[in-house]
Motif scaffolding. Structure first.
Motif, PDB file in Angstrom:
ATOM      1  N   VAL A  35       0.841  -1.191   0.000  1.00  0.00           N
ATOM      2  CA  VAL A  35       0.000   0.000   0.000  1.00  0.00           C
ATOM      3  C   VAL A  35       0.878   1.245   0.000  1.00  0.00           C
ATOM      4  O   VAL A  35       2.027   1.215   0.445  1.00  0.00           O
ATOM      5  CB  VAL A  35      -0.953   0.023   1.224  1.00  0.00           C
ATOM      6  N   ASP A  36       0.324   2.313  -0.507  1.00  0.00           N
ATOM      7  CA  ASP A  36       1.053   3.575  -0.601  1.00  0.00           C
ATOM      8  C   ASP A  36       0.657   4.465   0.569  1.00  0.00           C
ATOM      9  O   ASP A  36      -0.037   5.471   0.419  1.00  0.00           O
ATOM     10  CB  ASP A  36       0.734   4.259  -1.932  1.00  0.00           C
ATOM     11  N   SER A  37       1.081   4.068   1.772  1.00  0.00           N
ATOM     12  CA  SER A  37       0.741   4.833   2.974  1.00  0.00           C
ATOM     13  C   SER A  37       1.824   4.637   4.019  1.00  0.00           C
ATOM     14  O   SER A  37       2.295   3.516   4.243  1.00  0.00           O
ATOM     15  CB  SER A  37      -0.608   4.387   3.548  1.00  0.00           C
ATOM     16  N   ASP A  38       2.215   5.732   4.668  1.00  0.00           N
ATOM     17  CA  ASP A  38       3.180   5.665   5.765  1.00  0.00           C
ATOM     18  C   ASP A  38       2.503   5.593   7.126  1.00  0.00           C
ATOM     19  O   ASP A  38       3.174   5.616   8.162  1.00  0.00           O
ATOM     20  CB  ASP A  38       4.083   6.909   5.746  1.00  0.00           C
ATOM     21  N   ASP A  39       1.177   5.516   7.149  1.00  0.00           N
ATOM     22  CA  ASP A  39       0.449   5.506   8.424  1.00  0.00           C
ATOM     23  C   ASP A  39       0.766   4.254   9.241  1.00  0.00           C
ATOM     24  O   ASP A  39       1.042   3.181   8.688  1.00  0.00           O
ATOM     25  CB  ASP A  39      -1.063   5.563   8.181  1.00  0.00           C
ATOM     26  N   ILE A  40       0.723   4.422  10.544  1.00  0.00           N
ATOM     27  CA  ILE A  40       0.800   3.303  11.479  1.00  0.00           C
ATOM     28  C   ILE A  40      -0.577   3.186  12.132  1.00  0.00           C
ATOM     29  O   ILE A  40      -1.086   4.158  12.708  1.00  0.00           O
ATOM     30  CB  ILE A  40       1.870   3.526  12.555  1.00  0.00           C
ATOM     31  N   GLY A 310       3.310   8.008  10.193  1.00  0.00           N
ATOM     32  CA  GLY A 310       4.633   7.401  10.274  1.00  0.00           C
ATOM     33  C   GLY A 310       5.701   8.184   9.543  1.00  0.00           C
ATOM     34  O   GLY A 310       6.892   7.875   9.665  1.00  0.00           O
ATOM     35  N   ASP A 311       5.289   9.227   8.807  1.00  0.00           N
ATOM     36  CA  ASP A 311       6.248  10.066   8.103  1.00  0.00           C
ATOM     37  C   ASP A 311       6.317  11.472   8.717  1.00  0.00           C
ATOM     38  O   ASP A 311       6.781  12.415   8.068  1.00  0.00           O
ATOM     39  CB  ASP A 311       5.871  10.173   6.616  1.00  0.00           C
ATOM     40  N   SER A 312       5.863  11.590   9.958  1.00  0.00           N
ATOM     41  CA  SER A 312       6.008  12.873  10.649  1.00  0.00           C
ATOM     42  C   SER A 312       7.483  13.141  10.914  1.00  0.00           C
ATOM     43  O   SER A 312       8.325  12.234  10.850  1.00  0.00           O
ATOM     44  CB  SER A 312       5.247  12.849  11.973  1.00  0.00           C
ATOM     45  N   ASP A 313       7.806  14.384  11.229  1.00  0.00           N
ATOM     46  CA  ASP A 313       9.201  14.710  11.543  1.00  0.00           C
ATOM     47  C   ASP A 313       9.697  13.897  12.735  1.00  0.00           C
ATOM     48  O   ASP A 313      10.898  13.582  12.826  1.00  0.00           O
ATOM     49  CB  ASP A 313       9.332  16.202  11.848  1.00  0.00           C
ATOM     50  N   ASN A 314       8.808  13.550  13.627  1.00  0.00           N
ATOM     51  CA  ASN A 314       9.170  12.790  14.824  1.00  0.00           C
ATOM     52  C   ASN A 314       9.398  11.306  14.522  1.00  0.00           C
ATOM     53  O   ASN A 314      10.337  10.704  15.032  1.00  0.00           O
ATOM     54  CB  ASN A 314       8.081  12.946  15.885  1.00  0.00           C
ATOM     55  N   LEU A 315       8.537  10.704  13.681  1.00  0.00           N
ATOM     56  CA  LEU A 315       8.567   9.253  13.475  1.00  0.00           C
ATOM     57  C   LEU A 315       9.294   8.819  12.203  1.00  0.00           C
ATOM     58  O   LEU A 315       9.655   7.640  12.075  1.00  0.00           O
ATOM     59  CB  LEU A 315       7.139   8.699  13.452  1.00  0.00           C
ATOM     60  N   SER A 316       9.499   9.717  11.277  1.00  0.00           N
ATOM     61  CA  SER A 316      10.151   9.348  10.018  1.00  0.00           C
ATOM     62  C   SER A 316      11.498   8.680  10.278  1.00  0.00           C
ATOM     63  O   SER A 316      12.311   9.155  11.065  1.00  0.00           O
ATOM     64  CB  SER A 316      10.354  10.600   9.164  1.00  0.00           C
ATOM     65  N   GLY A 317      11.712   7.538   9.612  1.00  0.00           N
ATOM     66  CA  GLY A 317      12.964   6.817   9.767  1.00  0.00           C
ATOM     67  C   GLY A 317      12.944   5.759  10.840  1.00  0.00           C
ATOM     68  O   GLY A 317      13.973   5.116  11.100  1.00  0.00           O
ATOM     69  N   TYR A 318      11.777   5.499  11.457  1.00  0.00           N
ATOM     70  CA  TYR A 318      11.713   4.461  12.486  1.00  0.00           C
ATOM     71  C   TYR A 318      12.049   3.100  11.887  1.00  0.00           C
ATOM     72  O   TYR A 318      11.783   2.841  10.717  1.00  0.00           O
ATOM     73  CB  TYR A 318      10.332   4.439  13.151  1.00  0.00           C
ATOM     74  N   ARG A 319      12.618   2.218  12.705  1.00  0.00           N
ATOM     75  CA  ARG A 319      12.943   0.860  12.254  1.00  0.00           C
ATOM     76  C   ARG A 319      11.985  -0.185  12.828  1.00  0.00           C
ATOM     77  O   ARG A 319      11.751  -1.209  12.186  1.00  0.00           O
ATOM     78  CB  ARG A 319      14.387   0.515  12.647  1.00  0.00           C
ATOM     79  N   ASP A 320      11.481   0.082  14.014  1.00  0.00           N
ATOM     80  CA  ASP A 320      10.582  -0.857  14.693  1.00  0.00           C
ATOM     81  C   ASP A 320       9.326  -0.078  15.063  1.00  0.00           C
ATOM     82  O   ASP A 320       9.362   0.787  15.946  1.00  0.00           O
ATOM     83  CB  ASP A 320      11.267  -1.410  15.947  1.00  0.00           C
ATOM     84  N   PRO A 321       8.190  -0.353  14.405  1.00  0.00           N
ATOM     85  CA  PRO A 321       7.000   0.471  14.645  1.00  0.00           C
ATOM     86  C   PRO A 321       6.465   0.381  16.067  1.00  0.00           C
ATOM     87  O   PRO A 321       5.949   1.377  16.588  1.00  0.00           O
ATOM     88  CB  PRO A 321       5.978  -0.075  13.637  1.00  0.00           C
ATOM     89  N   VAL A 322       6.585  -0.772  16.699  1.00  0.00           N
ATOM     90  CA  VAL A 322       6.063  -0.901  18.064  1.00  0.00           C
ATOM     91  C   VAL A 322       6.913  -0.079  19.027  1.00  0.00           C
ATOM     92  O   VAL A 322       6.396   0.665  19.869  1.00  0.00           O
ATOM     93  CB  VAL A 322       6.005  -2.382  18.493  1.00  0.00           C
ATOM     94  N   ASP A 333       1.718  13.365  16.509  1.00  0.00           N
ATOM     95  CA  ASP A 333       1.780  12.381  15.427  1.00  0.00           C
ATOM     96  C   ASP A 333       0.415  11.780  15.094  1.00  0.00           C
ATOM     97  O   ASP A 333       0.290  11.016  14.140  1.00  0.00           O
ATOM     98  CB  ASP A 333       2.736  11.243  15.795  1.00  0.00           C
ATOM     99  N   VAL A 334      -0.609  12.099  15.876  1.00  0.00           N
ATOM    100  CA  VAL A 334      -1.938  11.506  15.686  1.00  0.00           C
ATOM    101  C   VAL A 334      -2.613  12.120  14.464  1.00  0.00           C
ATOM    102  O   VAL A 334      -2.748  13.343  14.355  1.00  0.00           O
ATOM    103  CB  VAL A 334      -2.815  11.716  16.924  1.00  0.00           C
ATOM    104  N   LYS A 335      -3.034  11.257  13.534  1.00  0.00           N
ATOM    105  CA  LYS A 335      -3.794  11.714  12.376  1.00  0.00           C
ATOM    106  C   LYS A 335      -5.295  11.512  12.570  1.00  0.00           C
ATOM    107  O   LYS A 335      -6.100  12.319  12.111  1.00  0.00           O
ATOM    108  CB  LYS A 335      -3.360  10.958  11.112  1.00  0.00           C
ATOM    109  N   ARG A 336      -5.646  10.439  13.269  1.00  0.00           N
ATOM    110  CA  ARG A 336      -7.073  10.102  13.381  1.00  0.00           C
ATOM    111  C   ARG A 336      -7.283   9.142  14.527  1.00  0.00           C
ATOM    112  O   ARG A 336      -6.446   8.273  14.780  1.00  0.00           O
ATOM    113  CB  ARG A 336      -7.546   9.476  12.068  1.00  0.00           C
TER     114      ARG A 336
END
Length: 350
Positions: A35-40, A310-322, A333-336
């Motif tokens: 999918v074309d989404s960076d959301d977590i 997941g592409d916010s300035d804070n979270l961009s580049g994370y390796r482990d989402p949890v 970082d909350v979108k919804r």
């Protein structure tokens, strides 16, 4: 309705690229796909222990002891609550609830002071806030009957046998504070056969044996415990014995942010406590002890979900989402934050 991104699936929060399909407010299925989404996408938080009434007294009582701050009936918070104008109290609680919702909390378990009137006040404060409440009345059986159960202050404050029996007869939830100041009130609290315990900072081996035997869940509130200088709960020992949930406790002492509570708990706990452990504590563990059908992304669960950028300035580049969610993510970082009602009648399309 379809939400796409990296989905944290099940109780282990397996990161799955794909989508969550929601039908009529319920998770219908999780689909793996590119999918074309960076959301977590994760479950919305369940704040398992709050005192929202304290919203009228944020950061009051600097330098006071735990008893001076919150002990009934004459601790600072109880005096302030008695003196508060009802409209002021409701407005302050409403703002805290709105902040919780904005910060990813989908449900909460509240110990509500003020008897029946206190229960009615928080019901009014919830108007217009899409968050699922489990309100436990205090002080009287009548408050329990008007609420979803009873939240006892602690066995050192009195004999709650009558309230426990009435709550059991009503088939409602009974929780009690225990082991916050010391270990003296833990066995009396366990003798009441509660549905869950709160704090347990000073629990000893004999108490953990009783907890494990009965399967009694524990709610921990680490930031509150350190603010009041009672210590840090032995989270690793608890997780080896029972279900452990996470709460933010008194709004007087800390903001009701589950992001802050998770990061604090993760960074101060020993190596036995993992990021998935802490995320479970903040989601499905609280849902389970409160009897809620949320807190986990799996079919047939209510669609109370949290979407992070997941592409916010804070979270961009994370390796482990949890680990990123638990240790790094924040309200910004909350979108919804979704709720089941917004999907009523939805057949699952985008």
């Amino acid at each position: 309705m379809v939400l796409e991104g990296t989905v944290l699936v099940g109780r282990e929060f397996e990161p799955v690229e794909g989508r969550v399909v929601v039908e009529d407010g319920t998770i219908a299925r999780i689909e793996r796909d590119d999918v074309d989404s960076d959301d977590i996408i994760l479950p919305a938080f369940v704040n398992a222990h709050t005192h929202i009434g304290d919203s009228i007294a944020k950061d009051a009582g600097a330098g006071l002891s735990l008893d001076e701050l919150v002990a009934p009936p004459d601790g600072l918070k109880h005096r302030l609550l008695r003196d508060a104008d009802r409209s002021e109290l409701v407005a302050a609680m409403h703002r805290s609830l709105r902040y919780m919702r904005q910060g990813g909390t989908g449900a909460f378990v509240e110990f509500r002071e003020g008897g029946v009137e206190g229960v009615e006040a928080i019901r009014d404060a919830l108007e217009g806030v899409d968050i699922e409440p489990v309100v436990l009345g205090r002080e009287t059986v009548e408050a329990m009957e008007a609420a979803d159960g009873f939240g006892a202050s602690g066995a050192r404050d009195g004999d709650f046998s009558r309230e426990r029996n009435a709550t059991r007869t009503a088939g409602k939830l009974f929780g009690i504070h225990a082991g916050e100041r010391d270990a003296m009130d833990i066995n009396p609290a366990l003798d009441l056969d509660p549905d869950f315990l709160v704090h347990m900072v000073h629990a000893e081996e004999l108490h953990f044996e009783r907890v494990e035997e009965r399967g009694t869940p524990i709610v921990v509130c680490p930031r509150s415990n350190l603010v009041t200088k009672v210590g840090f709960p032995p989270v690793g020992d608890m997780l080896e014995r029972t279900t452990v949930a996470l709460g933010t406790d008194n709004v007087m002492l800390n903001s009701p942010s589950m992001f802050r509570e998770m990061a604090f708990t993760m960074k101060l706990s020993d190596d036995r406590v993992t990021a998935p452990d802490v995320l479970r504590m903040a989601t499905v563990a609280g849902a389970d002890l409160a009897g809620l059908n949320c807190g986990c992304i799996e079919p047939d669960r209510d669609a109370r979900l949290l979407v992070l950028d997941g592409d916010s300035d804070n979270l961009s580049g994370y390796r482990d989402p949890v680990r990123a969610v638990v240790r790094r993510a924040s309200v910004s970082d909350v979108k919804r934050v979704t709720r089941p009602g917004e999907f009523d009648g939805d057949s699952g399309g985008t």
